[in-house]
Design an enzyme around this catalytic site. Structure first.
Site: not given
Ligand code: T1G
Length: 697
Positions: A109, A129
Site C-alpha cells: 500500500e 490481510e
Molecule cells: N508485524 C510484526 N512482526 C512481524 C510481521 C508483521 N507484519 N511479519 C513478520 N513479523 C515477525 C515474525 O513474527 C518473526 O518474529 C519475524 O518477523 C520473522 O518473520 C494496513 C493492516 C514477511 C513473509 O501479514 O508473512 O499490513 O519470531 O519468521 O518466514 O493494510 O513474516 O523472529 O520474533 O515469518 O522470512 C500484513 C506477515 C500485515 C505479513 C517473512 N502483512 N508476515 O517470513 O519470517 S497487516 C503480513 C509474513 C497490514 C495494512 C494491514 C512473514 C514474511 P520472530 P517470519 P519469514
C-alpha cells in the site's frame, strides 16, 4: 524526532535525489516510529525544496512486509497509515518506491501511494490481510482496482496470495523490474524519473473500471466458501466502492478495517500467525542441530512414502527401505505419484521432479542405512516390531545418527530403551498426507539429547512444516486429546443426536468436516483398533464409546475406502447410511436409552468443552509446553477452524469460570468422563486465561 524514528528512517541527498531508507528489522514492519519517520522525511523534503525526486527503499531482507501486527489491539498511535499514505501521494515532489523481498500489506500500500514502483526481480508483493482476519486498511482496496482492475484486486485481497513481481508487472502494479542492491536501484529509478525515462502519476487520478459481474461472482464464492468469515465480504464491498472518489472509498475501507480489527476472528487468526512461530521457542532452542545431509525412511506405506516425499522436496536425499522388492516398488510408485501430483498442481516443474526423484535410493535391507544422518521409522504401530527395528538400527547406523519413530502414540522411551543410544532417539510424528500436512509433533523422550530435539525443529523448518514439542504419553498432544473428545461425539449419538446433526453443527462452527465424515475418511478401523487396544485398561466406570462404531466396523464398513461407513459413498455422492440409523436404534435399546433432542449449540458446547478439558490436562501434565502449542497442533493437524485460534484460544472466549460451571453440569450425568482439570479450576479462581499462561511461559 526520537532516536528510534531517526534510526529507522533516514534521508540521504544525492544531487537532486532524496533517498529515503527504511531500516526496521526483521521485516521493516510499519511500526509507529517508521510511520513517523516516513511522514517527517516526505514533509521535510517537500519543505526543503532541495530535492527534485524522492526514492523510498528499505534495507535488510525485504521491503516493508506490512503494518506492525504487534500494534493491533493497542491504542492507535499517529500517524495512521492511510493518512500518511495520502500525504505521500499528495507530495509535490515525485515519489518512486523500490520493492524487494516480500512487499506485503501496508508495504504494498505504501508503494501504491508512490507515483511509480520499481521491483527487484524475484521479489513478491501481496495483500495478506484477509489471512489475519482483516482487509487492506491503507488504500489497497482503492488503489489496486485503479491500477490493475477489480478482478485483480478481488483475487489479491481474497486469496492473500503472494504475487511474483514478474506477474505484478503484467498486472500494472509495478512499472519496471530491475536488479541489484535496493539503494542502487533506487538511485537509478530516481535518475530515470528526472530524465523522463520513468513516468510518474498519482494513482488517485486514475478511475476504476466498474465490473459488477466480477463483484457478484466474488460475493457468491465467499458466501459459499467462507460463510463464517467477516473480512472477505468486507474486502469485496470496499473494492466495490473504488469506482467512486478515492477519499470516499478510503472512508468505507477504514470503517470496515476498524470493524474487522475488533472481531474475535482477527484475534484468532493473529494468535495463529504468531503461534506458528512461537512454538519453535523450546528449551532446546539454543542447542546446535546436527547436520542432516541424508535421511533413511523405513516403510514405504502411506506414511513412509509421504515422509520420504516431504524430505525429497526439501532437497534431502532419501534411502527408502522396505522388506520386499514388491513393497519397495509400491513405495517408489507412491512417491512418484506424489511428485507427479505436485507437477500437475503447478507446484513443481517436471525437471525439478526428475531431479528430486534422482535423490531417492530404494533398498530392501536396513544395512543400506549405515551412513545416513537420520532414520525415520514408519512401519505399523506395534511395539515389538519397532523395538526389533531399533535394536538393529543401533548396530547398523553410524555413531551420531538420529533414530526417529513416526509412531502416533507409542512410548518413545520404551523404544529408546532397546538401543545403546537413547539420547539419539526421538519421535517425529508426521500427519497424513505427510507431504501436505504442515504439522510435525516432535516427541522428546526422557533421554533425548537437546541437540537431537533441535535437529527435529531444524528439519521441520527445512521441510516447510511447523514443529511442536510434545512429551511422551499415549497419543502425545493431538491424538491424546482426540481420543477424549471423540467419545463425546459417540455419547451424543447414543443419547439422541444423529451423526449428521453432529457433523453439521461442527461444520457450522467452522470445522471443514464433522467427526463422522473425518472418521469415514481416515478409516473407522483405526479407531476400532484403538478401542480394542485400550479395552483391557478401560476403567470400569467409563462409559463405552464404541457401541455404534464397533457394529459398523463388524460389518466391514470402514468408511470411504469400503464405500460405506457413517455415510454411503457412490462416486462423488455421499449420503447418510440408513443401516447406521438402525444400529443406533438397536444400541440405544440395548443400553436402555430414551433418546432426547440436542440443539446444535449444545452439541458444539459439549464437543468443544471435552476438547478443552483434555487440552488443559495436556498442558497441566507438561506434555505440551504451553496452551498455544495445543492450539497450533489443532490448527495444523486436526482441522480446527483457524479463525477460532485453536481450542484454548477459543476457551478464553468462554472463560474458565463458565467452563467449570459447564463441566460440573455435565458431570451430573457422567462424573467419570466430565471432571474439571485442576488447571482450569485454578484459572477460574484466579481469573486467569490461557493467554496469561502463554505469556508466563
Ligand atoms: N508485524 C510484526 N512482526 C512481524 C510481521 C508483521 N507484519 N511479519 C513478520 N513479523 C515477525 C515474525 O513474527 C518473526 O518474529 C519475524 O518477523 C520473522 O518473520 C494496513 C493492516 C514477511 C513473509 O501479514 O508473512 O499490513 O519470531 O519468521 O518466514 O493494510 O513474516 O523472529 O520474533 O515469518 O522470512 C500484513 C506477515 C500485515 C505479513 C517473512 N502483512 N508476515 O517470513 O519470517 S497487516 C503480513 C509474513 C497490514 C495494512 C494491514 C512473514 C514474511 P520472530 P517470519 P519469514
Amino acid at each position: 524526532m526520537n532516536d528510534q524514528t531517526k534510526q529507522s528512517v533516514t534521508t540521504e541527498i544525492v544531487g537532486d535525489i532524496a533517498l529515503v531508507a527504511i531500516d526496521n528489522p526483521p521485516v521493516n514492519a510499519l511500526s509507529v516510529h517508521v510511520r513517523q519517520g516516513l511522514q517527517n522525511a516526505v514533509a521535510t523534503i517537500n519543505a526543503g525544496g532541495a530535492a527534485k525526486v524522492i526514492a523510498i527503499y528499505a534495507k535488510g531482507r525485504t521491503f516493508i512486509a506490512g503494518a506492525d501486527i504487534t500494534e493491533f489491539g493497542k491504542p492507535p498511535m499517529p500517524p495512521a497509515l492511510p493518512d500518511l499514505l495520502n500525504e505521500v501521494e499528495q507530495s509535490a515532489i515525485p515519489v518512486v518506491c523500490v520493492l524487494h523481498g516480500t512487499a506485503l500489506g501496508g508495504g504494498l500500500e505504501t508503494a501504491l501511494a508512490a507515483h511509480a514502483r520499481v521491483a527487484i526481480k524475484g521479489s513478491r508483493i501481496g495483500l495478506p490481510e484477509v489471512l489475519i482476519g482483516l482487509l487492506p486498511g491503507a488504500g489497497g482496496t482503492q488503489r489496486v482496482p485503479r491500477l490493475a482492475g477489480i478482478p485483480v484486486a478481488l483475487d489479491m485481497c481474497l486469496s492473500g496470495r503472494q504475487v511474483k513481481v514478474e506477474e505484478a508487472l503484467t498486472m500494472g502494479l509495478v512499472d519496471r523490474l530491475d536488479e541489484g542492491d535496493p539503494r542502487d536501484v533506487a538511485l537509478r529509478a530516481a535518475q530515470d524519473v528526472l530524465n523522463g525515462a520513468l513516468e510518474t502519476r498519482r494513482v488517485c487520478d486514475i478511475e476504476t473500471v466498474a465490473d459488477d459481474e466480477a463483484l457478484d461472482a466474488a460475493r457468491a464464492m465467499v458466501a459459499k466458501k467462507h460463510p463464517n468469515l467477516v473480512s472477505p465480504q468486507a474486502c469485496i464491498e470496499a473494492i466495490a466502492v473504488s469506482t467512486g472518489p478515492l477519499l470516499d472509498g478510503l472512508k468505507v475501507e477504514r470503517k470496515a478495517f476498524m470493524d474487522c480489527l475488533n472481531t474475535p476472528q482477527r484475534a484468532g487468526l493473529i494468535h495463529a500467525f504468531f503461534g506458528e512461530r512461537a512454538v519453535a521457542n523450546v528449551p532446546e532452542k539454543s542447542a546446535t542441530p546436527r547436520d542432516v545431509a541424508s535421511i533413511g525412511v523405513i516403510g514405504g506405506g502411506t506414511m513412509g512414502s509421504g515422509i520420504a516425499t516431504s524430505a525429497l522436496l526439501a532437497g534431502i536425499p532419501v534411502t527408502l527401505v522396505e522388506v520386499t522388492d514388491e513393497a519397495l516398488q509400491r513405495g517408489v510408485a507412491t512417491i512418484t505419484g506424489n511428485l507427479d501430483g505436485a507437477v500437475k498442481r503447478g507446484k513443481l516443474s517436471a525437471e525439478k521432479r526428475d531431479a528430486t526423484l534422482a535423490k531417492l535410493t530404494p533398498a530392501t535391507g536396513l544395512e543400506a542405512l549405515g551412513d545416513v544422518d537420520l532414520v525415520i521409522e514408519a512401519v505399523f504401530e506395534q511395539m515389538d516390531v519397532k523395538k526389533e527395528i531399533f535394536g538393529k538400527l543401533d548396530t547398523i547406523c553410524k555413531p551420531g545418527a538420529i533414530l526417529a519413530s513416526n509412531t502416533s502414540y507409542l512410548d518413545i522411551d520404551e523404544i529408546a530403551s532397546v538401543t545403546s543410544r537413547p539420547a539419539d532417539v526421538i519421535g517425529l510424528h508426521f500427519f497424513s498426507p505427510a507431504h501436505i500436512m504442515r504439522l510435525l509433533e516432535i516427541v522428546v523422550g526422557d533421554k533425548t539429547a537437546p541437540e537431537v530435539t533441535a535437529t527435529g525443529f531444524a528439519l521441520a523448518k527445512r521441510m516447510g512444516k511447523v514443529g511442536v514439542r510434545a512429551g511422551v504419553c499415549d497419543g502425545f498432544i493431538g491424538n491424546r486429546i482426540l481420543a477424549h473428545y471423540a467419545k463425546t461425539a459417540a455419547y451424543l449419538v447414543m443419547d439422541g443426536a444423529t451423526p449428521q446433526q453432529v457433523d453439521q453443527a461442527l461444520e457450522d462452527f467452522g470445522f471443514a468436516m464433522g467427526p463422522h465424515k473425518v472418521g469415514d475418511l481416515a478409516g473407522l478401523d483405526i479407531g476400532w483398533m484403538t478401542r480394542k487396544r485400550k479395552a483391557a485398561d478401560m476403567p470400569s466406570n467409563e462409559r463405552y464409546a464404541g457401541d455404534v462404531a464397533d457394529r459398523i466396523c463388524e460389518n466391514g464398513w470402514f468408511g470411504r475406502k469400503t464405500g460405506q461407513g457413517y455415510y454411503i459413498y457412490e462416486g462423488r455422492d455421499m449420503r447418510p447410511n440408513p443401516e447406521v440409523a438402525k444400529i443406533i436404534e438397536s444400541e440405544r435399546q440395548k443400553a436402555g436409552i430414551t433418546p432426547r433432542s440436542f440443539t446444535d449449540q449444545e452439541i458444539v458446547d459439549r464437543y468443544l468443552t471435552a476438547m478443552i478439558v483434555e487440552s488443559a490436562r495436556v498442558v497441566e501434565d507438561g506434555i505440551a509446553l504451553r496452551p498455544l502449542d495445543v492450539d497450533i497442533v489443532f490448527l495444523m493437524g486436526y482441522g480446527f477452524p483457524r479463525f477460532r485460534g485453536g481450542p484454548l484460544h477459543y476457551a478464553d472466549t468462554i472463560g474458565a469460570a463458565e467452563l467449570v460451571r459447564r463441566i460440573e453440569e455435565y458431570a451430573k450425568e457422567d462424573p467419570h468422563y466430565w471432571q474439571v482439570p485442576d488447571l482450569l479450576r485454578d484459572m477460574a479462581r484466579d481469573g486467569r486465561s490461557f493467554a496469561d499462561i502463554n505469556k508466563e511461559a
